[in-house]
Design a protein around this motif. Structure first.
Motif, PDB file in Angstrom:
ATOM      1  N   UNK A  67       0.829  -1.209   0.000  1.00  0.00           N
ATOM      2  CA  UNK A  67       0.000   0.000   0.000  1.00  0.00           C
ATOM      3  C   UNK A  67       0.863   1.258   0.000  1.00  0.00           C
ATOM      4  N   UNK A  68       0.271   2.356  -0.437  1.00  0.00           N
ATOM      5  CA  UNK A  68       1.022   3.605  -0.553  1.00  0.00           C
ATOM      6  C   UNK A  68       1.334   4.221   0.805  1.00  0.00           C
ATOM      7  N   UNK A  69       0.403   4.113   1.736  1.00  0.00           N
ATOM      8  CA  UNK A  69       0.612   4.728   3.051  1.00  0.00           C
ATOM      9  C   UNK A  69       1.242   3.780   4.068  1.00  0.00           C
ATOM     10  N   UNK A  70       1.572   2.549   3.648  1.00  0.00           N
ATOM     11  CA  UNK A  70       2.223   1.595   4.543  1.00  0.00           C
ATOM     12  C   UNK A  70       1.293   0.926   5.517  1.00  0.00           C
ATOM     13  N   UNK A  71      -0.035   1.059   5.293  1.00  0.00           N
ATOM     14  CA  UNK A  71      -1.017   0.433   6.173  1.00  0.00           C
ATOM     15  C   UNK A  71      -1.884  -0.528   5.380  1.00  0.00           C
ATOM     16  N   UNK A  72      -2.285  -1.590   6.032  1.00  0.00           N
ATOM     17  CA  UNK A  72      -3.132  -2.583   5.366  1.00  0.00           C
ATOM     18  C   UNK A  72      -4.547  -2.036   5.205  1.00  0.00           C
ATOM     19  N   UNK A  73      -5.189  -2.298   4.059  1.00  0.00           N
ATOM     20  CA  UNK A  73      -6.567  -1.827   3.874  1.00  0.00           C
ATOM     21  C   UNK A  73      -7.590  -2.599   4.703  1.00  0.00           C
ATOM     22  N   UNK A  74      -7.170  -3.727   5.273  1.00  0.00           N
ATOM     23  CA  UNK A  74      -8.069  -4.556   6.087  1.00  0.00           C
ATOM     24  C   UNK A  74      -7.515  -4.622   7.502  1.00  0.00           C
ATOM     25  N   UNK A  75      -8.353  -4.343   8.487  1.00  0.00           N
ATOM     26  CA  UNK A  75      -7.904  -4.396   9.879  1.00  0.00           C
ATOM     27  C   UNK A  75      -7.922  -5.836  10.388  1.00  0.00           C
ATOM     28  N   UNK A  76      -7.191  -6.060  11.463  1.00  0.00           N
ATOM     29  CA  UNK A  76      -7.133  -7.392  12.074  1.00  0.00           C
ATOM     30  C   UNK A  76      -8.508  -7.792  12.599  1.00  0.00           C
ATOM     31  N   UNK A  77      -9.271  -6.821  13.122  1.00  0.00           N
ATOM     32  CA  UNK A  77     -10.605  -7.124  13.644  1.00  0.00           C
ATOM     33  C   UNK A  77     -11.544  -7.558  12.531  1.00  0.00           C
ATOM     34  N   UNK A  78     -11.410  -6.951  11.369  1.00  0.00           N
ATOM     35  CA  UNK A  78     -12.231  -7.370  10.227  1.00  0.00           C
ATOM     36  C   UNK A  78     -11.886  -8.800   9.810  1.00  0.00           C
ATOM     37  N   UNK A  79     -10.596  -9.107   9.769  1.00  0.00           N
ATOM     38  CA  UNK A  79     -10.167 -10.461   9.414  1.00  0.00           C
ATOM     39  C   UNK A  79     -10.638 -11.475  10.452  1.00  0.00           C
ATOM     40  N   UNK A  80     -10.587 -11.083  11.729  1.00  0.00           N
ATOM     41  CA  UNK A  80     -11.035 -11.971  12.798  1.00  0.00           C
ATOM     42  C   UNK A  80     -12.525 -12.264  12.669  1.00  0.00           C
ATOM     43  N   UNK A  81     -13.312 -11.226  12.367  1.00  0.00           N
ATOM     44  CA  UNK A  81     -14.757 -11.399  12.214  1.00  0.00           C
ATOM     45  C   UNK A  81     -15.083 -12.314  11.036  1.00  0.00           C
ATOM     46  N   UNK A  82     -14.456 -12.048   9.891  1.00  0.00           N
ATOM     47  CA  UNK A  82     -14.719 -12.850   8.687  1.00  0.00           C
ATOM     48  C   UNK A  82     -14.259 -14.289   8.890  1.00  0.00           C
ATOM     49  N   UNK A  83     -13.100 -14.466   9.514  1.00  0.00           N
ATOM     50  CA  UNK A  83     -12.594 -15.815   9.771  1.00  0.00           C
ATOM     51  C   UNK A  83     -13.526 -16.586  10.697  1.00  0.00           C
ATOM     52  N   UNK A  84     -13.946 -15.938  11.786  1.00  0.00           N
ATOM     53  CA  UNK A  84     -14.857 -16.594  12.729  1.00  0.00           C
ATOM     54  C   UNK A  84     -16.192 -16.932  12.101  1.00  0.00           C
ATOM     55  N   UNK A  85     -16.715 -15.999  11.285  1.00  0.00           N
ATOM     56  CA  UNK A  85     -17.999 -16.233  10.620  1.00  0.00           C
ATOM     57  C   UNK A  85     -17.905 -17.390   9.630  1.00  0.00           C
ATOM     58  N   UNK A  86     -16.799 -17.464   8.892  1.00  0.00           N
ATOM     59  CA  UNK A  86     -16.641 -18.559   7.931  1.00  0.00           C
ATOM     60  C   UNK A  86     -16.490 -19.902   8.649  1.00  0.00           C
ATOM     61  N   UNK A  87     -15.766 -19.916   9.769  1.00  0.00           N
ATOM     62  CA  UNK A  87     -15.683 -21.139  10.587  1.00  0.00           C
ATOM     63  C   UNK A  87     -17.082 -21.555  11.030  1.00  0.00           C
TER      64      UNK A  87
END
Length: 204
Positions: A63-83
């Motif tokens: 990324x241009x600003x050195x930050x990920x476009x997806x937060x860890x909390x978003x990944x945690x939510x999506x991962x938990x929901x898919x499980x």
């Protein structure tokens, strides 16, 4: 969902080997098999966290600003929901197939509430996996062993309570209490508060 399926495959192989080695397939092995399946699921959840963490670092470098476009909390939510969704599908698919007939539920004195109770249990497990994903990822990120232990312990407890079926009052009630408490914990972990809820309800 793929990681959950890997845990299911590993648990199935473990069950197959244990039955072949012991030469018997009885109810005594079921609690051990369920506990092993839970531990394998949580191990795969940890592997999913490590993989997503690496992917997050890669996205941040690109990324241009050195930050990920997806937060860890978003990944945690999506991962938990898919499980939760894939777990729910596997929990209820055979029950739905049986509900098509032939036969009548409860005709031999069994509980007539089998299907509705199974639906509620599946719903609770989907929610629990979502909540566990949020708490688990946060505990891994902050290196909090207590949070990890409580997630694994809660998962073992929820699975163990299903062995009380068909005494549904003893299993469904505690599982829903566990779901409510875990949901409040996940809400707090994700940064939620009662003040935020009041602001949301008042449309501020």
């Amino acid at each position: 969902a793929f990681f959950w399926l890997l845990s299911l495959l590993a648990a199935s192989l473990l069950w197959f080997v244990s039955v072949r080695l012991s030469g018997r397939e009885d109810a005594a092995l079921l609690p051990l098999g369920a506990a092993a399946a839970v531990l394998l699921q949580e191990l795969c959840r940890f592997a999913c966290f490590k993989l997503l963490k690496k992917a997050d670092e890669g996205l941040a470098t690109l990324s241009e600003d050195g930050r990920s476009p997806i937060s860890l909390r978003q990944m945690a939510y999506v991962s938990g929901l898919s499980f939760g969704i894939i777990s729910g599908v596997f929990s209820v698919i055979n029950i739905l197939a049986d509900s098509a007939g032939p036969g009548t539920v409860g005709i031999h004195g069994d509980s007539p509430y089998y299907f509705i109770t199974s639906a509620f249990l599946t719903m609770a497990l989907v929610l629990l996996h979502t909540f566990w994903g949020i708490i688990f990822f946060d505990a891994c990120e902050r290196r909090r062993a207590v949070g990890l232990g409580l997630v694994v312990g809660g998962h073992l407890l929820a699975s163990g309570l299903t062995f009380l079926n068909p005494w549904y009052e003893a299993s469904l009630g505690p599982i829903f209490i566990l779901t409510l408490c875990t949901g409040l914990w996940a809400f707090s972990t994700a940064g939620g508060s009662f003040h935020n809820v009041l602001k949301c309800l008042s449309c501020k």
